[in-house]
Structure formats: C-alpha cells, structure tokens
Design a protein around this motif. Structure first.
Motif, PDB file in Angstrom:
ATOM      1  N   ASP A   1       0.843  -1.209   0.000  1.00 20.93           N
ATOM      2  CA  ASP A   1       0.000   0.000   0.000  1.00 20.93           C
ATOM      3  C   ASP A   1       0.871   1.249   0.000  1.00 20.93           C
ATOM      4  O   ASP A   1       1.954   1.263   0.586  1.00 20.93           O
ATOM      5  CB  ASP A   1      -0.912   0.029   1.243  1.00 20.93           C
ATOM      6  N   ALA A   2       0.376   2.293  -0.670  1.00 19.17           N
ATOM      7  CA  ALA A   2       1.095   3.575  -0.707  1.00 19.17           C
ATOM      8  C   ALA A   2       0.052   4.690  -0.810  1.00 19.17           C
ATOM      9  O   ALA A   2      -1.135   4.474  -0.588  1.00 19.17           O
ATOM     10  CB  ALA A   2       2.058   3.611  -1.889  1.00 19.17           C
ATOM     11  N   SER A   3       0.495   5.882  -1.139  1.00 18.55           N
ATOM     12  CA  SER A   3      -0.410   7.019  -1.339  1.00 18.55           C
ATOM     13  C   SER A   3       0.145   7.892  -2.441  1.00 18.55           C
ATOM     14  O   SER A   3       1.326   7.808  -2.786  1.00 18.55           O
ATOM     15  CB  SER A   3      -0.571   7.836  -0.049  1.00 18.55           C
ATOM     16  N   GLU A   4      -0.706   8.755  -3.015  1.00 19.66           N
ATOM     17  CA  GLU A   4      -0.281   9.708  -4.029  1.00 19.66           C
ATOM     18  C   GLU A   4      -0.827  11.085  -3.699  1.00 19.66           C
ATOM     19  O   GLU A   4      -1.838  11.201  -3.000  1.00 19.66           O
ATOM     20  CB  GLU A   4      -0.748   9.282  -5.420  1.00 19.66           C
ATOM     21  N   LEU A   5      -0.126  12.107  -4.165  1.00 21.57           N
ATOM     22  CA  LEU A   5      -0.488  13.498  -3.867  1.00 21.57           C
ATOM     23  C   LEU A   5      -0.995  14.180  -5.125  1.00 21.57           C
ATOM     24  O   LEU A   5      -0.397  14.059  -6.191  1.00 21.57           O
ATOM     25  CB  LEU A   5       0.722  14.266  -3.324  1.00 21.57           C
TER      26      LEU A   5
END
Length: 411
Positions: free
Chosen positions: A122-126
């Motif tokens: 899992d990760a995130s993006e801006l």
C-alpha cells in the motif's frame, strides 16, 4: 441693471489691479512679459507589487524497487522402484517353485496448495491543487494637483485703449493625475490532497505430496513338481529414489520511499512607476524686458525630413542657438508647427502635433521647465500662401507652409 454695474465694477477693479502690477519705469518702444517663478518638480520611482509572492508545491511520486524471491513450488519426494527376485535352476527333484510373495506398489498422490504474497504494498499519491489568484488594482498619484495663472481676454464692452485694461487674472487649478496599475493577488495558496493507492496481492500454485507411495505384499503359494527347480537366490525388494524439490523465481514490487512534496517559494513581481513630486512651489511673478520681435511668431528654420517628426542634429543645433537662450531668461513660449497641404488633413494634423511635441520634449531634456512650454500643431489649417489642395505649387512655395515658429507669452 445692477448686474451690469457689478460686472463693470469687477472689470474696473481687475484693470486697476493689473495696472498697479505693471513694470516700474518702463521705457517707450520696449516690450515686457510677465515671468512666473516655475514650480520645481522631480521624478521619483515608486515600486508597486503587481503579483504577490506565493508557494508552489512540487510533488514527487512514490519510489519502488523490484525484488526477486526463490520460492518452493514442489516439495521433494521419493519414488519406490521394485527390484525383482533373482532365481536359479537346479537339476534336482524338489519343489519346483517355493511359496513366495510379490510386492504391489500403491503409488502416492500429489495435491496443490495456493500460496498468496504481497505483490505491491500500500502507498499514497499526492494531487496538487494550484494556487488561485484574484485581480486587484492600485491607484497611484503620479502628478499632484497644482494651479496656474491665466489672464482673461479683454472684455468686449471695454472702452479703454490700454490692452491691459478690462482684464483679470485667475489662478486656475490643475487636477492631480493618477495611474491605475492592475495587480494579481494571491487568493488561495497551492496545497495538496493525499489519496490512498492500495497495493495488491498475487498467488502461485505449489504441488505438495498428499500421500506417499507404499507397497502391499501378495502371497504366491509354492508349486511342487518333480522337475527342475528354480530356486530364489535373492528375494524381491524395493529401492527408494529421491525426487528433488522444484523451485521458481517470482518478482514483487517493494515500496522504497512514499510520495512526498516540496514547497518552492515564487517571489513577488514588481513594476516601477515614475511620479512627479513638487520640490519647490513657484508663483512669484516679475516683469522681464524682451525683444519686441519675440512677441510675434518667429521662424525656427528647421528642415524636417518628409513625414518625420524626428529632430536631426542640425535641428537640435538651431534650437540650442535660437530658442534655448530665450527660455533660459525665464520667459514662457508657445511653439507652433504647420505642414503644407500635401497628404490628408488628418495625417498632417497628427504630424504637426508630433513635431511640436518633439521640440518641447527636447527642450525639457535640456533642463527647461515644462510650465514654460506650450506646443500646438495646426496641420494645414494656416497656410501662408495659395498652395491649398488641388493647387499646383513649387517646392519652395510648399516649404513656406512647412514651418515651425515660437513666440514669447505671459506666464
């Protein structure tokens, strides 16, 4: 009737005031002009912010690396192989074949197993929400309000032969000048919104041993006969053969560094506006003797290039010699420019105004105060000879109309 008497009284009062302010001990046959001490101005540069400083956000995506891993896809196992019995014939009367047994292989069975693993974490993006702006404006006073003295025309019902009678002076205001500069102001600064980027899993199949292979014994009864006898010298057996495990190489994406943001400062933008600032206020007046010929229009023998309002070095030399010394005495002059009739009236009017402006701007660059200068262009409206539209004339006749003049006036 009362209104008429009041007007006459006002005119007489103005004439009396002017008469009392005439030069002391004037000489017959000489000319005098009223000179006003000019206002002294200086230019100042004002810096105006046209666009506010703001922050710009730069985002960097998450960083990953690919790793390989060796995984077991089939476990090691064994296989049983039958080693048959060894017999030998003997020439005796015996049991032909002894009782024995044989082994029957019961094969093993294989099964499969599903192995799950994390293929991407899992990760995130801006997401960048850019800065927004709103228009604005700032009004700057570039020239403050001032005033100038003006003398009225002679009253039509004045009976005096003295040209200074029946006149009055007015101190007329000159409104301030402003300039409006458009601005862009920061409304909402740039920012980011973070959203989750889910990882995902993958799976692979692994073969496993569900049941190992075995054997079972089958009894064989003996056979007797008076024949040659086959004697078992070596009983049957089994041997185990190892089956090695099987492996495979899988790839998976591992998060090295999550997405991150960097704030970059964008500096404000500015522009310079020049404004005039009053240093010393003028207004004191005095009388100055001038050459009487200068009160009439005098020719400045400038040879303008065709359709041009640019002063040549020769034209600047003429102005320096003929006009600049007159202005340095403190008097005011009116500069008038004319064209011949060739070309359209509109283009000639524009050309004459640009030529008059070129002379006044040059004098200002030489240190003459703008309050001493008035420039007018008359185009082809004041021809000095017959050379109007449609009339054939020589170049010399046209040159007589293409003239620039000046004359000394009261301030």
């Amino acid at each position: 009737m009362k209104k008429l008497l009041f007007s006459i009284s006002l005119l007489m009062f103005g004439a009396s005031a002017i008469a009392q302010d005439l030069p002391d001990n004037p000489e017959p046959g000489k000319c005098y002009v009223r000179c006003k001490t000019p206002d002294v101005w200086k230019n100042e540069d004002v810096t105006i912010e046209t666009k506010a400083a703001y922050n710009k956000i730069v985002t960097h995506p998450a960083e990953y690396k690919t790793e390989t891993e060796r995984v077991l896809v089939k476990e090691a196992s064994t296989k049983l192989v039958i080693v048959p019995a060894v017999y030998e014939e003997q020439d005796v009367v015996v049991v032909v074949k002894e009782a024995s047994h044989k082994l029957e292989i019961i094969p093993g069975s294989l099964g499969s197993e599903t192995i799950s693993y994390v293929a991407k974490e899992d990760a995130s993006e801006l997401k960048v929400i850019p800065a927004t702006f709103k228009p604005d404006a700032v009004t700057t006073e570039i020239k403050p309000a001032s005033a100038v003295w003006q003398m009225s025309d002679k009253a039509p019902d004045c009976e005096s032969s003295d040209p200074n009678d029946c006149r009055y002076w007015c101190y007329k205001p000159i409104p301030a000048e402003y300039v409006t500069t458009n601005q862009t102001k920061l409304d909402v600064d740039a920012h980011t919104e973070r959203s989750e980027v889910p990882g995902f899993e993958k799976s692979y199949k692994k073969t496993v041993v569900a049941q190992k292979p075995t054997t079972r014994t089958i009894e064989i009864p003996e056979v007797t006969k008076v024949v040659k006898k086959t004697v078992m010298t070596t009983p049957p057996s089994t041997k185990v053969i190892d089956i090695p495990a099987e492996y495979a190489t899988i790839s998976k994406v591992v998060l090295v560094k999550d997405a991150w943001e960097e704030t970059v400062n964008v500096p404000a933008e500015y522009t310079n506006v020049t404004k005039e600032v009053l240093v010393t206020k003028g207004g004191l007046t005095s009388w100055k003797e001038v050459d009487c010929t200068l009160t009439e229009n005098s020719i400045l023998p400038i040879n303008w290039n065709l359709a041009s309002a640019t002063l040549t070095p020769e034209a600047k030399s003429i102005i320096d010699t003929r006009l600049l010394p007159v202005l340095k005495t403190g008097v005011a002059v009116v500069i008038e420019s004319h064209t011949d009739s060739r070309g359209t009236k509109e283009s000639n009017q524009d050309l004459s105004e640009r030529r008059a402006l070129a002379v006044t701007n040059y004098l200002i660059s030489k240190g003459i105060n703008s309050s001493q200068l008035t420039g007018n262009g008359f185009g082809e409206t004041r021809l000095t000879n017959r050379c109007a539209d449609g009339v054939s004339c020589t170049e010399r006749e046209h040159r007589q109309n293409r003239r620039t003049t000046f004359r000394v006036v009261n301030q």
